[in-house]
Motif scaffolding. Structure first.
Motif, short mmCIF file in Angstrom:
data_model
loop_
_atom_site.label_atom_id
_atom_site.label_comp_id
_atom_site.label_asym_id
_atom_site.label_seq_id
_atom_site.Cartn_x
_atom_site.Cartn_y
_atom_site.Cartn_z
N VAL A 374 0.85 -1.20 0.00
CA VAL A 374 0.00 0.00 0.00
C VAL A 374 0.88 1.24 0.00
O VAL A 374 2.10 1.16 0.16
CB VAL A 374 -0.93 0.03 1.24
N LYS A 375 0.21 2.43 -0.11
CA LYS A 375 0.95 3.69 -0.19
C LYS A 375 0.56 4.69 0.89
O LYS A 375 1.28 5.65 1.12
CB LYS A 375 0.73 4.34 -1.56
N THR A 376 -0.57 4.50 1.56
CA THR A 376 -1.03 5.48 2.54
C THR A 376 -1.36 4.82 3.87
O THR A 376 -1.51 3.59 3.95
CB THR A 376 -2.29 6.22 2.05
N MET A 377 -1.51 5.68 4.89
CA MET A 377 -1.82 5.18 6.23
C MET A 377 -3.18 4.48 6.26
O MET A 377 -3.33 3.42 6.86
CB MET A 377 -1.80 6.35 7.22
N GLN A 378 -4.19 5.07 5.62
CA GLN A 378 -5.53 4.46 5.61
C GLN A 378 -5.50 3.09 4.93
O GLN A 378 -6.14 2.13 5.41
CB GLN A 378 -6.52 5.38 4.88
N GLU A 379 -4.78 2.98 3.84
CA GLU A 379 -4.68 1.70 3.14
C GLU A 379 -3.96 0.66 4.00
O GLU A 379 -4.29 -0.53 3.94
CB GLU A 379 -3.93 1.89 1.82
N MET A 380 -3.01 1.10 4.80
CA MET A 380 -2.28 0.16 5.66
C MET A 380 -3.21 -0.48 6.67
O MET A 380 -3.17 -1.69 6.91
CB MET A 380 -1.14 0.89 6.39
N TYR A 381 -4.05 0.34 7.30
CA TYR A 381 -5.02 -0.19 8.25
C TYR A 381 -5.91 -1.24 7.58
O TYR A 381 -6.14 -2.34 8.12
CB TYR A 381 -5.90 0.93 8.81
N GLN A 382 -6.44 -0.89 6.42
CA GLN A 382 -7.35 -1.80 5.72
C GLN A 382 -6.66 -3.10 5.33
O GLN A 382 -7.21 -4.19 5.50
CB GLN A 382 -7.91 -1.10 4.48
N ALA A 383 -5.43 -2.97 4.82
CA ALA A 383 -4.70 -4.15 4.35
C ALA A 383 -4.33 -5.06 5.51
O ALA A 383 -4.50 -6.29 5.44
CB ALA A 383 -3.45 -3.72 3.60
N ALA A 384 -3.80 -4.49 6.60
CA ALA A 384 -3.41 -5.30 7.76
C ALA A 384 -4.63 -5.94 8.40
O ALA A 384 -4.58 -7.10 8.85
CB ALA A 384 -2.67 -4.43 8.78
N ASP A 385 -5.75 -5.23 8.43
CA ASP A 385 -6.99 -5.78 9.00
C ASP A 385 -7.51 -6.94 8.14
O ASP A 385 -7.95 -7.96 8.67
CB ASP A 385 -8.04 -4.67 9.10
N ALA A 386 -7.44 -6.78 6.82
CA ALA A 386 -7.86 -7.87 5.92
C ALA A 386 -6.98 -9.10 6.10
O ALA A 386 -7.48 -10.24 6.13
CB ALA A 386 -7.81 -7.39 4.47
N ALA A 387 -5.68 -8.88 6.25
CA ALA A 387 -4.76 -10.00 6.47
C ALA A 387 -5.04 -10.68 7.80
O ALA A 387 -4.98 -11.92 7.91
CB ALA A 387 -3.32 -9.50 6.42
N MET A 388 -5.38 -9.89 8.83
CA MET A 388 -5.67 -10.45 10.14
C MET A 388 -6.92 -11.33 10.10
O MET A 388 -6.96 -12.43 10.67
CB MET A 388 -5.86 -9.33 11.16
N HIS A 389 -7.94 -10.87 9.40
CA HIS A 389 -9.17 -11.68 9.30
C HIS A 389 -8.93 -12.94 8.47
O HIS A 389 -9.57 -13.97 8.71
CB HIS A 389 -10.30 -10.84 8.71
N ASN A 390 -8.04 -12.85 7.52
CA ASN A 390 -7.68 -14.05 6.76
C ASN A 390 -6.99 -15.07 7.66
O ASN A 390 -7.22 -16.28 7.53
CB ASN A 390 -6.74 -13.67 5.61
N ALA A 391 -6.16 -14.58 8.59
CA ALA A 391 -5.50 -15.48 9.54
C ALA A 391 -6.53 -16.16 10.44
O ALA A 391 -6.41 -17.34 10.77
CB ALA A 391 -4.49 -14.69 10.38
N LYS A 392 -7.56 -15.41 10.84
CA LYS A 392 -8.60 -15.97 11.70
C LYS A 392 -9.38 -17.08 10.99
O LYS A 392 -9.85 -18.03 11.63
CB LYS A 392 -9.57 -14.87 12.15
N LYS A 393 -9.52 -16.95 9.66
CA LYS A 393 -10.26 -17.96 8.91
C LYS A 393 -9.52 -19.29 8.91
O LYS A 393 -10.14 -20.36 8.81
CB LYS A 393 -10.45 -17.50 7.46
N ARG A 394 -8.20 -19.24 8.98
CA ARG A 394 -7.41 -20.48 8.93
C ARG A 394 -7.55 -21.24 10.25
O ARG A 394 -8.36 -22.14 10.37
CB ARG A 394 -5.94 -20.14 8.66
N THR A 395 -6.73 -20.85 11.21
CA THR A 395 -6.80 -21.44 12.55
C THR A 395 -6.43 -20.36 13.54
O THR A 395 -5.86 -19.33 13.18
CB THR A 395 -5.81 -22.61 12.72
N GLN A 396 -6.73 -20.58 14.79
CA GLN A 396 -6.31 -19.62 15.81
C GLN A 396 -4.79 -19.69 16.00
O GLN A 396 -4.16 -20.67 15.66
CB GLN A 396 -7.02 -19.92 17.13
N ASN A 397 -4.25 -18.60 16.54
CA ASN A 397 -2.80 -18.47 16.77
C ASN A 397 -2.04 -18.60 15.45
O ASN A 397 -1.07 -19.34 15.33
CB ASN A 397 -2.31 -19.51 17.78
N ASN A 398 -2.48 -17.81 14.47
CA ASN A 398 -1.87 -17.85 13.14
C ASN A 398 -1.65 -16.42 12.66
O ASN A 398 -2.18 -15.46 13.22
CB ASN A 398 -2.78 -18.59 12.17
#
Length: 664
Positions: A374-398
Motif C-alpha cells: 500500500v501507499k497510505t496510512m488508511q490503506e495500511m489499516y485496511q490491508a493489515a486488517d484484511a490479512a488479520m481476518h484471513n488469519a482468523k479464517k485459517r486457525t487460531q494463533n496464526n
C-alpha cells in the motif's frame, strides 16, 4: 514658567490618555482575534500569554525611552541653567540676579522632578537607576513592592542590601559591560527576594548618557513575570497532560490508535520500507465474561509485556482498541518479520499466569508491508486488517501477510452488499419452491420456500449472496421478506384449495435471536391471515449450538404459537444429543453431503441409517434432501425414510410453475 509647567502636565496627560486608549483597543481587538482563531481553550490560553508578553515588551520599551528622555532632559536642563548662570554672572556681574536665576532654575527643576516622580511611581513596572559606582539614585514604588522592601530607603544603597552577594557581584559585572558598551540589553532574571521567595522578572537595561556622550549610570525597567511564568508552566503541563491522555492507552500505557495514526503518516512520508502488524486476541470476550473486565485488563498488560519482549526496542507498539494491538517494525524484509511472528506465536503457546491463574491466549495477526502492498496510512489499516481476518479464517494463533486478492474479495463483498440492499428496495428478490415428497407414494406432502435474486435478468441462487447477507446484517431484512411473502403465498394457496402440506421457511441464527422476533411472527400472521400450523420454520444445527438455552426457549415460544419446527443440515455441525432431546422439533433434514455416493460410502450409510432410526425412536419426522438418483432413492426407501426433497422429484420452481404442479 507656570505656563511651561502646565504645558508639560497637559503633554503628560495627553500621552497617558493615548496610551490608555491604545491599550483598551488592543485588549478588545486581540481578545476578539484570539476567540476566532483559537481551536481549543488550551490554545486560546497560550495565545493570550503571547499577547501579554508582546504588550509587556512594548510598554517596557516605551517606559524605558520615556524615562531615559526625562533623565536626559533633567541632566541637560541642569547644566544649561548652570551655563546660563555663569554667562549671566560674567555678563552682568550681578550676584543677586545670578542667585535669582539659580533659584528659579531650582524651582523649574523641582517641577520636572515632581512630574517625573509622579510618572515613575505610578508605573506598574519596577524602574530604577544607579550611578557608575552601583549606588541607587532612583528606585520607584513598584520596585519596592516587587522586592518587598521600602523604596524610600534604597536610594544611596547598593545591590548587597537587596540580593545575595553572588547575585550582586554578577549584576555588577553585567552593568560594567553595559557602561563600557553603551548598549541596551533585554533579559529574563530570577531573583530570590527578601523572605526567600523566588521571582522572575523581564528586564530591560541601558546606560544613562549625557549630552557629551558620557555615561553617568545605569537605567532599568523590570516587570514581575512570576504569575505569567506560572500560568505558562500550567499551560505547558496541561498541554502535555492532554497529549498523554489523547495519545496513551490508560490500561497498558502504550500509545493508542491516534498516536499510531500519526506515526504511520510520518513513516509513509519518509518513503522507507516498514511493516504494520495488527494483532487480535482470539476469544478474549470469553475471558472478560468469565473473570471480569478488571482481570481482562491485567491480561492486556501482560500481553503488552510479551510484545515488548519479542519486538526490538525500535519497534512502535500501540494498543489500538479493545483486544487489538498494532506494531510498526522498521523493516520490509518478509523473512525477518516471519521470524518475529514465529517467536511471538511460540510465546503464546505457553500460558500466561495472572493472579495465580494460568490463561492460554492465542492471537491472530495480519501483516502489511510498505510500500510493496500500500501507499497510505488508511490503506495500511485496511490491508493489515484484511490479512488479520484471513488469519482468523485459517486457525487460531496464526498470522497472514496481505495479499491483493483480499482487496478484490473486499471490493466484491462491498459490491454484493450494495447491490443486495438495492435488490431488497427494488423488489428483485422472489421465492422459488421445491416440493417435498412422501418416500413411499411420491405424493407432495410439503414444500420448501427458497430465496432467489433476479439480478440483471439472471436468477442468482442463495449460495452467491447469503454469506454476504449474514455478514452485513441484511439477512434479517431478507428473512423478514421471505416470511412475509411466504405467509401470504400459503394463505392464497389455502384460499384456492391447492395447498399440500406445510411450507418450510428458513430462519437464520441472526433472525431467530433478533430483538422481538416472536412479536414479528405474530404481526406477520395477523397481517397475512396465515395459520401458524401451515408453516414449518427451519433452523440450522449451528444456530442452536451458538446459544442453546436461548434458542431452546425461543423455539418453545414459537412452538406454542402453532408453528412446526425442523432442523436443517442435520449432521454437518457438532451435534449434541443432549440438546436434540430437549429441542421442541418436528423434523430432521439429512444434509445432501451424506446422501451423495451413499451406495459407495459405508460411513455415509451408517450416518443416514442412524439418523433415521434416531428420528423414529424420538418420534421425529426425517427428510432426506438433495436426492437426485434412483440409487439414492432406493437406499432411502429401503431404510424407511419418511420424505424426500431433491431433483429426483423436482428442481426448485418459480411461483407460477409450482402452482401448476400443485393443481395437477
Amino acid at each position: 514658567m507656570h505656563i511651561k509647567y502646565s504645558k508639560n502636565n497637559r503633554s503628560a496627560f495627553f500621552i497617558s490618555a493615548i496610551f490608555l486608549a491604545v491599550g483598551v483597543i488592543w485588549i478588545m481587538l486581540s481578545d476578539s482575534a484570539i476567540s476566532s482563531l483559537a481551536a481549543n481553550p488550551a490554545e486560546a490560553s497560550l495565545m493570550k500569554a503571547y499577547k501579554e508578553w508582546f504588550f509587556i515588551f512594548t510598554t517596557a520599551l516605551i517606559l524605558f525611552f520615556l524615562s531615559r528622555k526625562f533623565f536626559h532632559n533633567i541632566h541637560n536642563l541642569y547644566f544649561q541653567k548652570i551655563e546660563d548662570i555663569e554667562k549671566n554672572y560674567k555678563k552682568q556681574k550681578n550676584f543677586v540676579q545670578a542667585k535669582e536665576l539659580i533659584e528659579s532654575s531650582q524651582i523649574e527643576l523641582s517641577k520636572y522632578e515632581k512630574l517625573l516622580h509622579t510618572i515613575i511611581n505610578t508605573s506598574p513596572d519596577a524602574i530604577y537607576a544607579k550611578d557608575r559606582d552601583g549606588k541607587y539614585i532612583l528606585f520607584n514604588d513598584a520596585a519596592g513592592l516587587m522586592l518587598n522592601v521600602d523604596a524610600q530607603n534604597i536610594v544611596g544603597k547598593r545591590d548587597e542590601t537587596l540580593f545575595t552577594p553572588e547575585y550582586a557581584v554578577e549584576t555588577a559585572d553585567e552593568e560594567k559591560k553595559i557602561i563600557e558598551n553603551k548598549k541596551i540589553i533585554k533579559k529574563e532574571e530570577k531573583y530570590t527576594v527578601v523572605g526567600g521567595k523566588e521571582k522572575v522578572f523581564s528586564t530591560t537595561k541601558g546606560a544613562l548618557v549625557d549630552e557629551r556622550k558620557r555615561v553617568f549610570g545605569i537605567f532599568a525597567i523590570a516587570r514581575d513575570m512570576t504569575e505569567h511564568k506560572e500560568h505558562e508552566r500550567f499551560l505547558i503541563e496541561t498541554k502535555e497532560k492532554f497529549y498523554r491522555l489523547s495519545h496513551l492507552d490508560d490500561v497498558t500505557f502504550l500509545p493508542n490508535r491516534l498516536y499510531m495514526s500519526e506515526v504511520l503518516t510520518q513513516k509513509c512520508s519518509q518513503n522507507l520500507p516498514f511493516a504494520l502488524i495488527l494483532i487480535d486476541l482470539d476469544n478474549f470476550k470469553i475471558i472478560n465474561d468469565s473473570y471480569g473486565h478488571f482481570y481482562g485488563d491485567k491480561i492486556l498488560v501482560e500481553i503488552s509485556k510479551v510484545l515488548k519482549e519479542v519486538f526490538i526496542s525500535t519497534a512502535f507498539i500501540a494498543r489500538m482498541v479493545g483486544d487489538e494491538f498494532g506494531i510498526v517494525v522498521n523493516s520490509g524484509n518478509k523473512e525477518e518479520i516471519k521470524r518475529l511472528m514465529q517467536e511471538l506465536h511460540y510465546k503464546f503457546s505457553n500460558p500466561l499466569q495472572v493472579d495465580s491463574i494460568d490463561v492460554y491466549i492465542t492471537v491472530s495477526s495480519g501483516i502489511c508491508l510498505y510500500p510493496d502492498d500500500v501507499k497510505t496510512m488508511q490503506e495500511m489499516y485496511q490491508a493489515a486488517d484484511a490479512a488479520m481476518h484471513n488469519a482468523k479464517k485459517r486457525t487460531q494463533n496464526n498470522y497472514s501477510f496481505y495479499d491483493l486478492q483480499f482487496k478484490k474479495d473486499a471490493i466484491s463483498y462491498t459490491e454484493t452488499v450494495t447491490n443486495l440492499k438495492q435488490a431488497v428496495e427494488k423488489g428483485e428478490l422472489e421465492l422459488y419452491f421445491q416440493p417435498q415428497n412422501d418416500a413411499q407414494t411420491g405424493s407432495i406432502v410439503g414444500a420448501e420456500a427458497l430465496i432467489r435474486w433476479n439480478y440483471k435478468g439472471e436468477v442468482v441462487p442463495p449460495d452467491f449472496f447469503i454469506q454476504a447477507a449474514e455478514k452485513s446484517g441484511l439477512i434479517v431484512e431478507i428473512g423478514d421478506f421471505v416470511l412475509r411473502k411466504g405467509f401470504k403465498t400459503v394463505k392464497r394457496w389455502h384460499d384456492k384449495k391447492i395447498a399440500k402440506g406445510r411450507v418450510a421457511i428458513n430462519v437464520s441464527a441472526h433472525q431467530l435471536t433478533h430483538l422481538d422476533f416472536i412479536n414479528t411472527l405474530k404481526s406477520m400472521l395477523q397481517e397475512s391471515g396465515c395459520e401458524a400450523s401451515w408453516i414449518e420454520l427451519e433452523i440450522t444445527e449451528s444456530s442452536v449450538l451458538e446459544n442453546p438455552d436461548l434458542v431452546i426457549d425461543l423455539l418453545q415460544k414459537i412452538k406454542a404459537l402453532g408453528f412446526h419446527i425442523s432442523v436443517d443440515d442435520f449432521g454437518t455441525g457438532y451435534s449434541s444429543l443432549s440438546y436434540l432431546k430437549n429441542l421442541p422439533i418436528d423434523k430432521l433434514k439429512i444434509d445432501r453431503s451424506f446422501i451423495m455416493s451413499i451406495q459407495t460410502e459405508p460411513k455415509n450409510q451408517i450416518i443416514v441409517k442412524t439418523t433415521i432410526f434416531l428420528g423414529n425412536e424420538l418420534g421425529i419426522h426425517v427428510l432426506a434432501e438433495g436426492v437426485e438418483t434412483e440409487e439414492e432413492h432406493s437406499f432411502l426407501l429401503e431404510n424407511k425414510i419418511d420424505s424426500i426433497q431433491g431433483y429426483y422429484y423436482s428442481k426448485p420452481l418459480s411461483l407460477d410453475e409450482f402452482e401448476k404442479l400443485l393443481k395437477m
